[in-house]
Write an enzyme that holds these catalytic residues in place. Structure first.
Site, PDB file in Angstrom:
ATOM      1  N   ASP A 178       0.848  -1.184   0.000  1.00  0.00           N
ATOM      2  CA  ASP A 178       0.000   0.000   0.000  1.00  0.00           C
ATOM      3  C   ASP A 178       0.898   1.254   0.000  1.00  0.00           C
ATOM      4  O   ASP A 178       1.818   1.355   0.821  1.00  0.00           O
ATOM      5  CB  ASP A 178      -0.851  -0.049   1.286  1.00  0.00           C
TER       6      ASP A 178
ATOM      7  N   ASP B  59       2.943   5.044  -5.416  1.00  0.00           N
ATOM      8  CA  ASP B  59       2.180   6.281  -5.230  1.00  0.00           C
ATOM      9  C   ASP B  59       3.054   7.474  -5.603  1.00  0.00           C
ATOM     10  O   ASP B  59       3.781   8.016  -4.779  1.00  0.00           O
ATOM     11  CB  ASP B  59       1.711   6.376  -3.773  1.00  0.00           C
TER      12      ASP B  59
ATOM     13  N   ASP C 212      -8.975   0.941   6.218  1.00  0.00           N
ATOM     14  CA  ASP C 212      -8.041   0.700   7.309  1.00  0.00           C
ATOM     15  C   ASP C 212      -8.558   1.331   8.607  1.00  0.00           C
ATOM     16  O   ASP C 212      -8.711   0.653   9.634  1.00  0.00           O
ATOM     17  CB  ASP C 212      -6.661   1.286   6.943  1.00  0.00           C
TER      18      ASP C 212
ATOM     19  N   ALA D  61     -11.507   5.007   2.193  1.00  0.00           N
ATOM     20  CA  ALA D  61     -12.927   4.650   2.114  1.00  0.00           C
ATOM     21  C   ALA D  61     -13.544   4.224   3.450  1.00  0.00           C
ATOM     22  O   ALA D  61     -14.577   3.571   3.475  1.00  0.00           O
ATOM     23  CB  ALA D  61     -13.122   3.561   1.068  1.00  0.00           C
TER      24      ALA D  61
HETATM   25  P1  13P Z   1      -8.968   4.903   5.440  1.00  0.00           P
HETATM   26  O1  13P Z   1      -8.043   5.710   6.295  1.00  0.00           O
HETATM   27  O2  13P Z   1     -10.171   5.710   5.044  1.00  0.00           O
HETATM   28  O3  13P Z   1      -9.333   3.612   6.061  1.00  0.00           O
HETATM   29  O4  13P Z   1      -8.197   4.589   4.057  1.00  0.00           O
HETATM   30  C1  13P Z   1      -7.283   3.526   4.008  1.00  0.00           C
HETATM   31  C2  13P Z   1      -6.450   3.551   2.772  1.00  0.00           C
HETATM   32  O5  13P Z   1      -6.724   4.229   1.808  1.00  0.00           O
HETATM   33  C3  13P Z   1      -5.281   2.666   2.741  1.00  0.00           C
HETATM   34  O6  13P Z   1      -4.519   2.851   1.596  1.00  0.00           O
HETATM   35  O1  G3H Z   2      -3.325   4.895   3.724  1.00  0.00           O
HETATM   36  C1  G3H Z   2      -2.681   4.532   4.701  1.00  0.00           C
HETATM   37  C2  G3H Z   2      -3.053   3.289   5.418  1.00  0.00           C
HETATM   38  O2  G3H Z   2      -4.147   3.488   6.256  1.00  0.00           O
HETATM   39  C3  G3H Z   2      -1.849   2.734   6.132  1.00  0.00           C
HETATM   40  O3  G3H Z   2      -1.540   3.506   7.238  1.00  0.00           O
HETATM   41  O4  G3H Z   2       0.847   4.043   6.878  1.00  0.00           O
HETATM   42  O5  G3H Z   2      -0.179   4.187   9.160  1.00  0.00           O
HETATM   43  O6  G3H Z   2       0.240   1.949   8.095  1.00  0.00           O
HETATM   44  P1  G3H Z   2      -0.071   3.415   7.884  1.00  0.00           P
HETATM   45 ZN    ZN Z   3      -4.561   4.840   0.807  1.00  0.00          ZN
END
Ligand code: 13P
Ligand code: G3H
Ligand code: ZN
Length: 323
Positions: free
Chosen positions: A93, A115, A270, A227
């Site tokens: 991610d 990204d 998340d 989301a």
């Molecule tokens: P949220 O913070 O809205 O859950 O988004 C998570 C996300 O986009 C992880 O890449």
């Molecule tokens: O978009 C980010 C995700 O929620 C991951 O969060 O970088 O704190 O692990 P993090």
């Molecule tokens: Zn994200």
């Protein structure tokens, strides 16, 4: 090189094709520890949903990249043990640079996000193309991003969002060769998305931008970050048991349901999971101040997370029975 197929994982290509055609979205849930992984797998097996396990750069640092890789391998076996084998993608991610993506590709990930949304358009194309060329040699799928979401993404934080410009998407997709594209249509990262007055709804997503994007790249897999819906009852529960979260709102589940029926085929959640776990842990510790066995507060947190994910899969994303 540890190839993802050796771990029993799949890339996202076929899952996305089916999701776009079928009018649903694949859940992309982040995990950092055992309990989150158990909850995700149990929820997806019980609902027969495919799943994307998301690992951020921060998660790799927190949990140790070697452990995460074997947890993902374990997830494949755990799903079988629970009685139903589901397709599982292991996805980076918000990959911030080519090197991070390369390291994940070499250690069992089946999909990566690069990204480059904070760079200039040309630099975004350059770095995304570099990752695609490397990843595709190993049949690993790549997600790119155009447009900026507000909020914190690992070490990158953006105060203001900028919507995706539909006139750029066709050129970006063609020149980079990405397999899916994250766009910015009004969502943002984290638990503090919108401040709304009592009785009011959060601002609607920019479906006009989504529709324009779909016109320009028909059937191309679109991804929605940020989301989480920040359920009011969960925030209230946290505050009832000693928390101090300010009043906030997320993306309404109706809006997400509508997005899932379009070319949006991956929805990232998340923060809602973090809130659900926190509420459950706070409740146990507030009601039983003498409790000190982590299993007795992390267990209920895991149960509540599983219920949240099942709800998202069945009622929001529509991915139940698609595995
Ligand atoms: P949220 O913070 O809205 O859950 O988004 C998570 C996300 O986009 C992880 O890449
Ligand atoms: O978009 C980010 C995700 O929620 C991951 O969060 O970088 O704190 O692990 P993090
Ligand atoms: Zn994200």
């Amino acid at each position: 090189m540890l190839h993802y197929k050796e771990l029993g994982l799949v890339n996202s290509r076929e899952l996305f094709q089916k999701a776009v055609k079928g009018g649903y979205a694949i859940p992309a849930f982040n995990f950092n520890n055992l309990e989150q992984l158990q909850a995700i797998i149990a929820a997806c097996v019980e609902t027969k949903s495919p799943v994307i396990l998301q690992v951020s750069k921060g998660a790799r640092k927190y949990a140790n990249q070697t452990l995460l890789q074997y947890l993902a391998k374990g997830a494949v076996e755990y799903a079988k043990e629970l009685g139903y084998s589901i397709p599982i993608v292991l996805h980076l991610d918000h990959g911030d640079a080519f090197e991070t993506c390369k390291s994940c590709i070499e250690t069992g990930f089946s999909s990566v996000m690069i990204d480059g949304s904070h760079h200039s358009y040309d630099e975004n194309i350059r770095v995304t193309k570099e990752v695609v060329e490397y990843a595709h040699q190993y049949d690993i799928t790549v997600e790119g991003e155009l447009g900026v979401l507000a909020g914190i993404e690992d070490e990158v934080s953006a105060e203001h969002s900028s919507y995706t410009r539909p006139e750029e998407v066709e050129d970006f997709v063609k020149r980079t060769g990405v397999d899916s594209l994250a766009i910015s249509i009004g969502t943002s990262h984290g638990a503090f998305k919108f401040k709304v007055k009592p009785g009011e709804l959060p601002p609607p997503l920019r479906f006009d931008i989504l529709e324009e994007v779909e016109k320009r790249i028909p059937g191309f897999p679109i991804v929605l970050h940020g989301a989480s819906s920040v359920p009011k009852n969960i925030v209230e529960e946290i505050n009832k048991y000693g928390g101090k979260l300010e009043d906030t709102a997320g993306v309404s589940e109706d809006q997400l349901r509508r997005a899932a029926t379009s070319a949006v085929c991956k929805i990232n959640i998340d923060s809602d999971g973090r809130l659900a776990m926190t509420a459950a842990v706070r409740k146990v510790l507030a009601e039983k101040p003498g409790e000190f066995d982590p299993r007795n507060y992390l267990g209920p947190a895991r149960d509540s997370l599983k219920e949240l994910y099942k709800h998202k899969i069945i009622n929001v994303l529509g991915s139940a029975d698609k595995a």
